[in-house]
Write an enzyme that holds these catalytic residues in place. Structure first.
Site, mmCIF file in Angstrom:
data_model
loop_
_atom_site.group_PDB
_atom_site.id
_atom_site.type_symbol
_atom_site.label_atom_id
_atom_site.label_comp_id
_atom_site.label_asym_id
_atom_site.label_seq_id
_atom_site.Cartn_x
_atom_site.Cartn_y
_atom_site.Cartn_z
ATOM 1 N N LYS A 93 0.856 -1.200 0.000
ATOM 2 C CA LYS A 93 0.000 0.000 0.000
ATOM 3 C C LYS A 93 0.886 1.242 0.000
ATOM 4 O O LYS A 93 1.919 1.280 0.713
ATOM 5 C CB LYS A 93 -0.898 -0.029 1.231
ATOM 6 N N SER A 168 -9.498 2.028 2.987
ATOM 7 C CA SER A 168 -8.646 2.751 2.078
ATOM 8 C C SER A 168 -7.644 1.848 1.342
ATOM 9 O O SER A 168 -6.949 2.333 0.454
ATOM 10 C CB SER A 168 -7.877 3.836 2.820
ATOM 11 N N SER A 192 -9.751 -0.143 7.172
ATOM 12 C CA SER A 192 -9.173 -0.037 5.833
ATOM 13 C C SER A 192 -8.524 -1.273 5.245
ATOM 14 O O SER A 192 -8.175 -1.266 4.080
ATOM 15 C CB SER A 192 -8.154 1.115 5.808
#
Lengths: 516, 97, 482
Positions: A93, A168, A192
């Protein structure tokens, strides 16, 4: 090229390398049946073919990955023993710092930022032989639940390209289910990792707070952030956790205790365990297919011999409010360092430093981020701090105590990961409040610091995945993973894959690749 | 409205965040809605609960007073938007009167 | 009737702690002229970096709190102080707001012979900011500034007094004593010129006898203790005149202009900054165990005030001597090392405050670098007592000891400075001098004592100072009595 017949399979099932789970690929590499370069190339080809459509990656580190792959093969050829994650392609990420590889946080502000250091999790993964193939898309600075807040572009859900992958960590979730990496790392502050895992039909674990080092993770809410694995099944999750978990002297809140071998704890045996269902989670907003899948999951757990009971977390309905106060306050402060002085975007033509800072942040940061900074500043201001911030911290204590209470009689708790399946792109972007409400089930474990994992538990009529969230006692991932594993092995949801329309499968870079 | 456009304006200065007039109004509206939800915290009887600052529950985490290598100045300045020699350069600090 | 005002003064000191590494990262604290050489992701405020507390800095903080008679907190922790400034790499400073390590302390300060107790409100740890270098030299009018983060993250101890100080002179003595204690503890270098000690003061005035507080003025840009004293003198005068003529003191920050010796209003807009303090979530809380505090207390050196008292009581030294000798720990240690071998404290004191100080001042050498070993001074003093050398010769010997670091025995031997006490030998020289100075000798016989001194001088000249002056005196009187 990339198609391999699995040894011993008489039906000639041709599984591509990139479809294999980590625990299936590792033995092939160890036995020298597959070279690391082959495996990594297959992943990179898959990205080239697919990512123009999915848009999971912000940066593809092609040269870096191939270089590392060659080095790994050279090492193995010399007879050096294979490492725990040897040759596995990982997607990271883009809020986790990778030395020499652009790390943007999906923000225009850090569009050109190249960290001079690796996050601790990166060091550990690379020492274990894993190979970073790229940085994945996310909501800007992890603020969001659909990846639509990325300043770069949106990521599409591989199950249905009109839907969001969740957020996210949407890019990480999408690339794992679309086989664009063997596994990925995400981060979870209010859901997330778990919510995108649920939307994309994969396994996503938010570890107990402090179990995995935050050193190198761009800070959002310091007291809630955790990095965690996003994988195709629970065994892969345990393998990754073994490598990334454990005390880090560079993170003062890092758990100091001894850790078990998580993979070794995966015994599909849960009879006699007590599983609690918080009644507050079943109360409102739960849509048909999610409710159905969840109830079936409860049946399955009972069939496996667990005792399912109703419990109560009386203060959990205030969790969202407490979460948004605390996370905005901490985030607003953490992001203050983005001021155009030492790195990042600097607005041109500003006469003095204060104006320069204000303009750089005003132009470089997206609206959701700015909104949270304003909210965070507001709840910490002298006249509001007691009423909002301090009060939220006390409510947090109450919620934590609620969990401790139920864990006296339960080995874990379950609930749906999200009230809905993946929604349509643009559906919830009009009102930020609507987006916040999709975090309602995932936020409580972040406040209390307990672990939560999402595993696939069904599909709706349109084929969209539903996730089951299992929450465990703090620092008891061993039990949590065991329960998740038992459930998973008694179902086959984790074997389903979406059919993603792709360009011709070829080994040359196709359009849509963004290289470092 | 719980938070006004003027409030947002003042906060934007404190937080060094240049916001257009339109954004200030929009945020005021949106945040007022969010604060309405947050106000539910008032309903909770927190009694004599302590504030939970961190779920880690750790105390006395230290390191020894040992020097470790710093990063090279070139690395430190690699991402600098503006520099002079090995310094980070910023526009004048004092604002115009 | 002219109203008499009394000053009400509080002082805030920041001192850099002498740890090897910074407060929250492992970068060196050593001063480096090359900018941004001692930096890392943590002190540069890069995304993802996290602080980890330096145990030694905490130990130094507790040690100092104890030396200032503070209550050491059992539960302590760090807070974020949020504000934006280019030298603040995270745009928040990690400090201690709610739970400082020390509170409710005091220092006893002696001013003009009177001792008063000045209360210490709090002692706490915080990180230093980086350093700005302004184009053109000063922040006013600079087109741009350059930032160096070598200093960012260096540990600071903030020491805040209650407004108990009642005169500019007392403020000066307070600072001297505070620094003296810090140097005794070896927790800081306390060099204002280098910035390792910084000081802000606030001052208000009120009618003598009143117990209400007047409007406070804060003074900044004080670069020496003398500047503190003078700026406060100026302020007392300024505020008194203002109030006496019917005006009101404005609450403001004023800048001390060293060149013109006045305080100047900083006309910049005083934006009331809301620092939005909240507990630092990246750091664990502190649980300062009493057993650890006791351990640290046991390591405290004898502090200046106590040592001064002991010098007065045990050695029978006057207040003046005791104060000077305990000004630094090194000097006090040196003094006691000599006394241990010689015994006569006052004599030792005289030599140290006299000859040794003179030579140290002339050469700029401090007591830590002095070549004379304490044992050698003791030896020299014993030689004087035995009559091996005269007091006057001793001064020459001592100069040589100071310059070369040799022992007195070696020097006396090398230079042949042993005192002549043998009367027979002296008699010959005395006779010789009388012979050569008949007129003066006659004057002595007539009773002019001054003339005797001249003859003594001649004998000393002829023996190159080695004659024992008392013996010479006696012999001359004898010879001239006839």
């Amino acid at each position: 090229m990339g198609c391999r017949r699995l040894q011993g399979d008489r039906r000639e099932t041709r599984l591509r390398l990139n479809e294999l789970k980590a625990h299936e690929l590792l033995p092939l590499i160890r036995r020298h049946e597959v070279t690391v370069e082959e495996a990594v190339t297959e992943t990179l080809d898959r990205i080239a073919a697919l990512d123009g459509t999915i848009q999971a990656y912000i940066t593809v580190a092609r040269e870096h990955a191939l270089q590392r792959a060659k080095e790994a093969d050279a090492r193995l050829a010399k007879g050096e023993p294979p490492r725990p994650l040897e040759g596995l392609s990982i997607a990271i990420k883009d809020n986790i710092c990778t030395k020499g590889i652009r790390t943007t946080g999906a923000s225009r502000y850090l569009e050109d930022f190249i960290p001079p250091y690796d996050a601790t999790v990166i060091e550990r993964l690379e020492d274990a032989g894993a190979i970073v193939v790229g940085k994945t898309n996310m909501d800007e600075f992890a603020m969001g639940s659909s990846t639509e807040n990325s300043a770069m572009f949106s990521t599409r859900n591989p199950w249905n390209l009109n839907r969001v992958p969740g957020g996210s960590s949407g890019g990480s979730a999408a690339c794992v289910i679309a086989n664009e990496a063997v596994f990925a790392l995400g981060s979870d502050t209010g859901g997330s990792i778990r919510q995108p895992a649920s939307f994309c039909g994969i396994v996503g674990l938010k570890p107990s707070y402090g179990l995995v080092s935050r050193y190198g993770l761009i800070g959002y809410a310091s007291s809630m952030d955790q990095i965690g694995p996003m994988t195709r099944d629970v065994r892969d999750c345990a393998l990754i956790l073994n490598v990334i978990a454990g005390n880090d002297p560079r993170d003062s809140q890092s758990y100091p205790g001894e850790l078990p071998d998580y993979a070794g704890c995966l015994v599909p045996e849960i009879s006699g365990l007590t599983i609690g269902v918080p009644k507050e989670f079943l109360e409102e907003g739960l849509s048909g297919p999610v409710r159905d899948a969840f109830m079936k999951a409860l049946d399955r757990l009972e069939e496996l011999g667990a005792r399912v009971v109703e419990v109560s977390l009386p203060h959990v309905r205030h969790a969202l409010a407490a979460y948004y106060v605390i996370s905005s306050a901490e985030a607003g402060s953490n992001l203050a360092r983005l001021d155009g002085v030492r790195y990042g975007y600097r607005a041109p033509g500003q006469e003095d430093s204060a104006s320069m800072m204000a303009a750089s942040r005003g132009e470089g940061l997206g609206p959701e981020v700015k909104r949270r900074i304003v909210l965070g500043t507001y709840v910490l201001s002298a006249e509001n701090r007691e009423k909002y911030f301090n009060e939220a911290l006390r409510v947090r204590s109450l919620i934590s105590r609620d969990f401790q209470e139920v864990f006296k009689t339960c080995d874990c708790l379950v609930g749906p990961t999200s009230p809905t399946v993946a929604f349509e792109a643009g559906e919830k972007t009009r009102d930020p409040l609507e987006m916040y409400l999709s975090d309602v089930y995932t936020v409580p474990p972040n406040l209390a610091g307990i672990p939560g994992i999402s595993v696939p538990c069904g599909f709706d009529e349109e084929g969209m995945p539903v996730g089951l969230q299992i929450m465990g006692k703090q620092y008891d991932e061993a039990t949590l993973l065991r329960i998740a594993y038992a459930f998973e092995q008694a179902t086959d949801f984790h074997r389903r894959r979406p059919e993603v329309p792709q360009k011709t499968y070829q080994s040359e870079s196709a359009g849509g690749e963004r290289s470092v | 409205m719980r938070i006004t456009k003027e409030d947002v304006g003042r906060i934007s200065i404190l937080a060094r965040l240049k916001l257009s007039e339109d954004d200030q109004s929009l945020f005021a509206e949106q945040l007022s809605g969010i604060l309405q939800v947050i106000d539910s915290l008032d309903e909770v009887d927190t009694g004599d609960m302590n504030r939970m600052i961190s779920p880690a529950g750790l105390t006395n985490v230290f390191r020894e007073d040992v020097v470790l290598p710093s990063i090279d100045p070139e690395e430190a300045l690699k991402n600098a938007p503006d520099k002079e020699g090995a310094f980070f350069k910023v526009p004048r600090i004092l604002e115009a009167d | 009737m002219k109203e008499v005002f009394e000053p009400v003064i509080g002082i805030e000191v920041h001192t850099q702690l002498k740890t090897e590494s910074k407060l929250f990262c492992s970068c060196s604290t050593r001063f480096d002229a090359a900018p941004n050489r001692n930096t890392c992701p943590v002190c540069l405020g890069l995304p993802g970096a996290l602080p980890v507390l330096n145990k030694k800095a905490l130990l130094f903080g507790i040690k100092t709190g104890l030396a200032f008679n503070c209550e050491i907190a059992e539960f302590s922790g760090f807070d974020r102080k949020n504000y934006f400034y280019p030298d603040l790499s995270k745009n928040y400073q990690i400090t201690q707001d709610a739970f400082p390590i020390g509170t409710n302390g005091h220092i006893d300060v002696m001013t003009d012979g009177k001792t008063r107790r000045i209360r210490i409100k709090r002692v706490h740890l915080e990180e230093d900011a980086g350093k700005s270098v302004h184009e053109g030299g000063t922040i006013t009018g600079a087109a741009y500034s350059l930032e160096d983060y070598n200093r960012a993250g260096v540990p600071l101890l903030e020491i805040v007094s209650e407004p108990d100080i009642r005169s500019p002179k007392e403020a000066y003595e307070y600072l001297l004593m505070l620094r003296r204690i810090l140097l005794y503890l070896e927790v800081s270098d306390c060099k204002m010129e280098e910035g390792s000690l910084r000081c802000d003061v606030n001052i208000s005035i009120r009618p003598e006898g009143s117990d209400e507080f007047g409007t406070q003025v804060e003074l900044k840009n004080l670069n020496s203790f003398r500047a503190v004293e003078r700026s406060l003198e100026y302020e007392v005068e300024r505020q008194s005149q203002l109030v006496a003529s019917g005006g009101e003191v404005i609450r403001e920050t004023r800048h001390w202009d060293e060149a013109s010796q006045v305080t100047v209003s900083m006309r910049r807009k005083e934006r009331a900054e809301d620092y939005r303090y909240f507990p630092e979530p990246d750091l664990a809380q502190l649980n300062i165990r009493r057993s650890w505090v006791d351990e640290i207390k046991a390591t405290l050196p004898e502090l200046p005030a106590a040592r001064r008292m002991r010098f007065i009581e045990s050695y029978g030294l006057p207040e003046y001597d005791a104060s000077l000798l305990t000004d630094t720990k090194e000097l006090a240690d040196y003094f006691e090392a000599v006394v241990r071998e010689y015994g006569e404290a006052k004599t030792v004191s005289n030599w140290i405050m006299g000859e040794l100080s003179r030579l140290m001042n002339a050469t700029g050498i401090g007591i830590e670098s002095v070549k004379v070993r304490p044992g050698d001074i003791a030896a020299m003093l014993k030689m004087i007592d035995k009559g091996t050398i005269s007091g006057k010769i001793a001064k020459t010997v001592f100069e040589e000891m100071f310059a070369e670091g040799k022992s007195p025995e070696t020097i006396v031997k090398e230079k042949g400075l042993v005192q002549i006490t043998d009367e027979e030998e002296l008699a010959k020289i005395v006779d010789c001098v009388i012979e050569e100075n008949r007129e003066v000798a006659d004057q002595v016989r007539e009773g002019k004592d001054k003339a005797l001194g001249f003859l003594v001088g001649q004998v000393m000249k002829m023996t190159k100072g080695r004659a024992n002056p008392q013996a010479v005196n006696k012999l001359l009187r004898q010879r001239l009595a006839n």
